[in-house]
Motif scaffolding. Structure first.
Motif, PDB file in Angstrom:
ATOM      1  N   GLU A  54      14.455 -47.157 -14.258  1.00  0.00           N
ATOM      2  CA  GLU A  54      13.110 -46.513 -14.779  1.00  0.00           C
ATOM      3  C   GLU A  54      12.900 -45.118 -14.125  1.00  0.00           C
ATOM      4  O   GLU A  54      12.683 -44.036 -14.684  1.00  0.00           O
ATOM      5  CB  GLU A  54      11.864 -47.281 -14.642  1.00  0.00           C
ATOM      6  CG  GLU A  54      10.793 -46.803 -15.194  1.00  0.00           C
ATOM      7  CD  GLU A  54      10.902 -46.957 -16.897  1.00  0.00           C
ATOM      8  OE1 GLU A  54      11.597 -47.473 -17.401  1.00  0.00           O
ATOM      9  OE2 GLU A  54      10.337 -45.897 -17.570  1.00  0.00           O
TER      10      GLU A  54
ATOM     11  N   TYR B 232      15.454 -43.467 -12.919  1.00  0.00           N
ATOM     12  CA  TYR B 232      16.377 -42.354 -13.668  1.00  0.00           C
ATOM     13  C   TYR B 232      15.897 -41.921 -14.945  1.00  0.00           C
ATOM     14  O   TYR B 232      15.990 -40.744 -15.284  1.00  0.00           O
ATOM     15  CB  TYR B 232      17.891 -43.223 -13.713  1.00  0.00           C
ATOM     16  CG  TYR B 232      18.695 -42.374 -14.690  1.00  0.00           C
ATOM     17  CD1 TYR B 232      19.337 -41.175 -13.992  1.00  0.00           C
ATOM     18  CD2 TYR B 232      19.145 -43.004 -15.932  1.00  0.00           C
ATOM     19  CE1 TYR B 232      20.292 -40.543 -14.853  1.00  0.00           C
ATOM     20  CE2 TYR B 232      19.882 -42.346 -16.538  1.00  0.00           C
ATOM     21  CZ  TYR B 232      20.662 -41.184 -15.979  1.00  0.00           C
ATOM     22  OH  TYR B 232      21.465 -40.540 -16.756  1.00  0.00           O
ATOM     23  N   TYR B 233      15.265 -42.965 -15.667  1.00  0.00           N
ATOM     24  CA  TYR B 233      15.097 -42.466 -17.210  1.00  0.00           C
ATOM     25  C   TYR B 233      13.732 -41.339 -16.826  1.00  0.00           C
ATOM     26  O   TYR B 233      13.494 -40.423 -17.972  1.00  0.00           O
ATOM     27  CB  TYR B 233      14.282 -43.591 -17.649  1.00  0.00           C
ATOM     28  CG  TYR B 233      15.251 -44.616 -18.203  1.00  0.00           C
ATOM     29  CD1 TYR B 233      16.578 -44.095 -18.551  1.00  0.00           C
ATOM     30  CD2 TYR B 233      15.009 -45.749 -18.419  1.00  0.00           C
ATOM     31  CE1 TYR B 233      17.849 -44.967 -18.818  1.00  0.00           C
ATOM     32  CE2 TYR B 233      16.067 -46.771 -18.925  1.00  0.00           C
ATOM     33  CZ  TYR B 233      17.456 -46.353 -18.973  1.00  0.00           C
ATOM     34  OH  TYR B 233      18.150 -47.294 -19.465  1.00  0.00           O
ATOM     35  N   MET B 234      12.845 -41.269 -15.719  1.00  0.00           N
ATOM     36  CA  MET B 234      11.841 -40.413 -15.542  1.00  0.00           C
ATOM     37  C   MET B 234      12.265 -39.344 -14.777  1.00  0.00           C
ATOM     38  O   MET B 234      11.383 -38.622 -14.292  1.00  0.00           O
ATOM     39  CB  MET B 234      10.738 -41.115 -15.256  1.00  0.00           C
ATOM     40  CG  MET B 234      10.015 -42.171 -16.069  1.00  0.00           C
ATOM     41  SD  MET B 234       8.602 -42.575 -15.532  1.00  0.00           S
ATOM     42  CE  MET B 234       8.341 -44.099 -14.930  1.00  0.00           C
ATOM     43  N   SER B 235      13.426 -39.024 -14.384  1.00  0.00           N
ATOM     44  CA  SER B 235      14.080 -38.151 -13.663  1.00  0.00           C
ATOM     45  C   SER B 235      14.089 -36.786 -14.688  1.00  0.00           C
ATOM     46  O   SER B 235      14.560 -36.696 -15.656  1.00  0.00           O
ATOM     47  CB  SER B 235      15.176 -38.208 -13.002  1.00  0.00           C
ATOM     48  OG  SER B 235      15.528 -39.237 -12.376  1.00  0.00           O
ATOM     49  N   SER B 236      13.376 -35.611 -14.021  1.00  0.00           N
ATOM     50  CA  SER B 236      13.512 -34.294 -14.816  1.00  0.00           C
ATOM     51  C   SER B 236      14.997 -33.776 -14.514  1.00  0.00           C
ATOM     52  O   SER B 236      15.849 -34.287 -13.890  1.00  0.00           O
ATOM     53  CB  SER B 236      12.297 -33.310 -14.332  1.00  0.00           C
ATOM     54  OG  SER B 236      12.865 -32.851 -13.161  1.00  0.00           O
ATOM     55  N   GLN B 237      15.186 -32.528 -15.318  1.00  0.00           N
ATOM     56  CA  GLN B 237      16.448 -32.034 -15.164  1.00  0.00           C
ATOM     57  C   GLN B 237      16.693 -31.729 -13.605  1.00  0.00           C
ATOM     58  O   GLN B 237      17.778 -32.047 -13.201  1.00  0.00           O
ATOM     59  CB  GLN B 237      16.395 -30.678 -15.733  1.00  0.00           C
ATOM     60  CG  GLN B 237      17.602 -29.804 -15.792  1.00  0.00           C
ATOM     61  CD  GLN B 237      17.827 -28.382 -16.161  1.00  0.00           C
ATOM     62  OE1 GLN B 237      16.439 -28.048 -16.307  1.00  0.00           O
ATOM     63  NE2 GLN B 237      18.687 -27.855 -16.532  1.00  0.00           N
TER      64      GLN B 237
ATOM     65  N   LEU C 263      17.820 -34.761 -11.874  1.00  0.00           N
ATOM     66  CA  LEU C 263      19.098 -35.258 -12.111  1.00  0.00           C
ATOM     67  C   LEU C 263      20.285 -34.233 -11.498  1.00  0.00           C
ATOM     68  O   LEU C 263      21.180 -34.799 -11.044  1.00  0.00           O
ATOM     69  CB  LEU C 263      19.226 -35.174 -13.564  1.00  0.00           C
ATOM     70  CG  LEU C 263      18.622 -35.987 -14.492  1.00  0.00           C
ATOM     71  CD1 LEU C 263      18.866 -36.022 -15.862  1.00  0.00           C
ATOM     72  CD2 LEU C 263      18.953 -37.581 -13.874  1.00  0.00           C
TER      73      LEU C 263
ATOM     74  N   PRO D 195      14.033 -22.321 -19.208  1.00  0.00           N
ATOM     75  CA  PRO D 195      14.446 -23.623 -18.752  1.00  0.00           C
ATOM     76  C   PRO D 195      15.805 -23.810 -18.957  1.00  0.00           C
ATOM     77  O   PRO D 195      16.619 -24.737 -18.104  1.00  0.00           O
ATOM     78  CB  PRO D 195      13.396 -24.713 -19.058  1.00  0.00           C
ATOM     79  CG  PRO D 195      12.164 -23.907 -19.464  1.00  0.00           C
ATOM     80  CD  PRO D 195      12.758 -22.665 -20.013  1.00  0.00           C
TER      81      PRO D 195
ATOM     82  N   TYR E 186      23.377 -33.515 -18.352  1.00  0.00           N
ATOM     83  CA  TYR E 186      23.158 -33.889 -19.593  1.00  0.00           C
ATOM     84  C   TYR E 186      24.830 -34.157 -20.343  1.00  0.00           C
ATOM     85  O   TYR E 186      24.818 -34.702 -21.513  1.00  0.00           O
ATOM     86  CB  TYR E 186      22.497 -33.355 -20.700  1.00  0.00           C
ATOM     87  CG  TYR E 186      21.005 -33.189 -20.125  1.00  0.00           C
ATOM     88  CD1 TYR E 186      20.256 -34.428 -19.844  1.00  0.00           C
ATOM     89  CD2 TYR E 186      20.508 -31.988 -19.839  1.00  0.00           C
ATOM     90  CE1 TYR E 186      18.876 -34.043 -19.117  1.00  0.00           C
ATOM     91  CE2 TYR E 186      19.258 -31.997 -19.381  1.00  0.00           C
ATOM     92  CZ  TYR E 186      18.637 -33.033 -18.679  1.00  0.00           C
ATOM     93  OH  TYR E 186      17.265 -32.914 -18.212  1.00  0.00           O
TER      94      TYR E 186
END
Lengths: 334, 386
Positions: B24, B26-31, B34, B300, B385
């Motif tokens: 979770e 990881y899912y909520m990590s911003s750019q 990451l 961004p 990404y």
């Protein structure tokens, strides 16, 4: 189903590139009623996407008009409208994109993505935005705890749900689905198509459903328009297109749809050659280079797009003479 | 038995829960989060960050760490080699100390240094010395290490851990104090070229058309100049009489004037490709204004690429400043930078007899390498990404 919501008249969109004019959308006319779904089919490069994007206002049409009846009952020509009014109409006309990966900004959370249209168009309190986003997210089948996540947490199908939520959050009336399910795998496609159908009933939506997948289009559409080389070659309700196509191109397309019945003897009609270069379309009927019924007349004259039977528009010289087949559907229960 | 099974089950559940939470997160990590995760996996980049951290830390506290200031001339120590640090005097351990350096001339008239082993001079920490202003406003006169007389006053015995230059000044102090110029010019220069690049490249990429063409042609002209002659021409234009601060500013501007064109190209390219992304179209169709699209989607989107390019551009600036100063076109004595320090290495006599004078080169090389490795790591992490 009575009120005409969109009437497209002789819409053209040309692109100029290095002195060559590409007629991506060439003289297209059709109309659709509120609450129905119009499928637009055709091969890659035939101008489906350009048509959708021109209607939604991403491109300025080269000529022609698209008359849209807004919620207030007024009719606006989308091709010739002042910016302020267009901004208002954006709330009513939205788009769902093909690629669920490139259509979501990877740097924004799902909440930010869905709430972006709200923030841009309405002055709402934080709680109101939150409430609306949560409501729509639940409606498209996203859990509310997903809203804090970033798009990289999701699969293609879920991402497409996010894209649908973004399109729906302003309660639009007309939605252009540009290959909205093409990038998804088949089981997910079915889920998303059914979701779109449910939402249509729920929220009183009108869809333009652009796709190259005939079986999906047959499933969701009330009417179907077939495009070839920037032109609309046939436009009729779904049943007549699939059972009694009048254009040789439609016939060829339909013959390529696999039928899950071993007893059906379906003759494939192969299309010879490639789709012609839209920068240099053939003279006469654009399809004549690949048409197996082609006659002398087809080489010189562009066939008129006109109503042959009630609600069935075709652009072909040979509609009366040729022996065009449809699909003989196996009766249900057999 | 039952209890044990339950315990095992709850343990498994806890492990699952832990895994889920990690997922979770990881899912909520911003750019940027990451990117950070990816960068942490790049060992060399992390090592470089630590190294650069140390260098910049030393730079900030250079006045305190350096035992001397820039003007501590001493004929007694001219060209003195690295002072040996001893711990045992006449068979007795007395902690780290140095002997005073004496010299005599040999038959060829060369200065030969030797240690006067009669009296040991203890190295002490926090010694009073020349006064300074840390960061320009914290007054102090305590230095990290040095030799003091018995009454506590600073002794004239020097601890030259990296030798001395031909005016008898401590090389280590000069390298530290020189880093104030050598390590900040590139940062300031990149900051200036960053602003120029974002504005000019952004305008070029966003508006396109004739504006784009004109800006691109100008950039090509800038890029086709040979760098060194242009530096020389620009530096020659710096008047000789002006203050050190002004020279510093002018050099920074010259450095950034030459590095913005490449960056502006990068910005423009990213702008062009991001403009075509579906999510930008989606924002436009949602009625988001142009300005907001630029600020929320486009900037961004290319920021990570820009940071990579900026980091990879810093070594060029360091080398540029060093070469300019080395050629006598940049900072001039008594102000110092690593390039100024290397000026003495212009003569073979200095290199042959006083090889420690090449040590600033090591600092230049380490810094350049560290920035390159860091840039490398950032580049790998820039697009999390893909």
């Amino acid at each position: 189903m009575s009120e005409v919501i969109l009437k497209v008249n002789n819409l053209c969109k040309y692109f100029d590139s290095k002195g060559v004019t590409i007629r991506a959308v060439n003289d297209i006319s059709f109309e659709m009623e509120k609450g129905e779904t119009v499928g637009i089919v055709g091969e890659s490069g035939c101008g489906k996407t350009t048509l959708g994007r021109t209607i939604v206002g991403a491109y300025v049409p080269s000529s022609g008009s698209a008359e849209y009846r807004a919620a207030d009952g007024e009719v606006y020509d989308l091709s010739n409208i002042d910016k302020k009014k267009m901004k208002e109409l954006r709330k009513e006309i939205q788009m769902i994109f093909q690629d669920p990966y490139s259509s979501l900004d990877p740097r924004m959370t799902v909440f930010d993505i869905i709430s972006e249209p709200l923030k841009a168009n309405f002055k709402l309190k934080k709680e109101e935005i939150e409430e609306k986003v949560k409501f729509i997210a639940e409606k498209v089948g996203l859990k509310t705890e997903f809203l804090k996540r970033y798009p990289h947490a999701f699969s293609g199908g879920q991402r497409q749900r996010i894209g649908i939520a973004r399109a729906l959050v302003m309660y639009p009336r007309l939605i252009i689905c540009d290959e909205a399910v093409s990038a998804l795998d088949v089981s997910v496609q079915a889920q998303v198509v059914n979701l779109l159908k449910d939402l249509q009933k729920d929220m009183d939506l009108t869809y333009i459903f652009i796709s190259h997948d005939l079986s999906v289009v047959e499933h969701i559409s009330d009417r179907v328009g077939v495009m070839y080389l920037g032109r609309m070659v046939e436009y009729a309700d779904t049943a007549s297109i699939f059972e009694k196509p009048m254009h040789p191109y439609t016939e060829a397309l339909l013959s390529a749809v696999p039928i899950p019945d071993p007893d059906m003897n379906n003759e494939r009609i192969p299309l010879a050659g490639e789709i012609p270069n839209p920068a240099n379309p053939p003279k006469g009927c654009p399809f004549h280079t690949r048409c197996r019924y082609c006659t002398e007349k087809c080489h010189t004259e562009v066939p008129e797009f006109r109503e042959r039977e009630k609600g069935h528009f075709v652009a072909c010289h040979l509609t009366d003479t040729s022996m065009i087949k449809g699909i003989v559907k196996p009766k249900e229960g057999m | 038995m039952n209890n044990k099974e339950e315990l095992l089950k709850s343990k498994e559940e806890r492990a699952l829960e832990k895994k889920r939470l990690k997922q979770e997160k990881y899912y909520m990590s911003s750019q940027w989060q990451l990117m950070g995760r990816k960068l942490l996996k790049h060992k060399l980049a992390i090592f470089s960050i630590v190294l650069l951290g140390i260098l910049y830390f030393c730079m900030i506290f250079s006045d305190f760490i350096a035992p001397e200031d820039l003007e501590n001339y001493s004929a007694k120590y001219s060209d003195s080699p690295i002072t040996k640090i001893h711990t045992v005097h006449e068979g007795k351990f007395i902690g780290p100390f140095v002997y005073a350096q004496k010299f005599k001339f040999n038959d060829y008239g060369q200065k030969m240094y030797y240690e006067d082993t009669a009296t040991p001079h203890r190295i002490s920490l926090f010694v009073k010395g020349t006064p300074y202003k840390l960061l320009g406003f914290i007054k102090g006169d305590v230095h990290l290490y040095g030799v003091k007389n018995e009454d506590g006053t600073p002794s004239d015995v020097k601890v030259l851990i990296l030798g001395a230059d031909n005016l008898g000044r401590d090389m280590f102090s000069r390298i530290l104090l020189g880093s104030k110029v050598s390590l900040t010019v590139p940062l300031l220069g990149t900051a200036i070229s960053f602003v120029l690049a974002v504005i000019i490249g952004g305008v070029s990429g966003f508006y396109g058309g004739i504006i784009d063409t004109i800006i691109q042609r100008i950039i090509e002209v800038f890029m086709s100049f040979p760098t060194l002659p242009l530096w020389m021409a620009l530096s020659a234009a710096i008047p000789t009489g002006i203050s050190v601060t002004n020279v510093y500013i002018l050099i920074t501007i010259i450095m950034s004037l030459l590095s913005w064109p490449g960056l502006a190209r990068t910005v423009r390219g990213r702008f062009l490709s991001l403009k075509k992304e579906d999510y930008v179209l989606a924002a436009r169709l949602a009625g988001v204004s142009d300005f907001k699209i630029i600020v929320k989607h486009l900037v961004p989107g290319f920021m990570s690429y820009l940071i990579v390019n900026l980091t990879l551009g810093i070594p060029n600036m360091i080398l540029g400043e060093t070469s300019m100063s080395f050629l006598g076109l940049g900072m001039r004595a008594p102000a110092t930078s690593w390039g100024v320090l290397l000026q003495e290495c212009k003569s073979i006599n200095n290199i042959a007899n006083c090889p420690w004078k090449l040590i600033p080169l090591v600092f230049v090389a380490i810094t350049v390498l560290a920035f390159n490795f860091l840039g490398d790591g950032l580049r790998d992490a820039a697009d999390p990404y893909k």
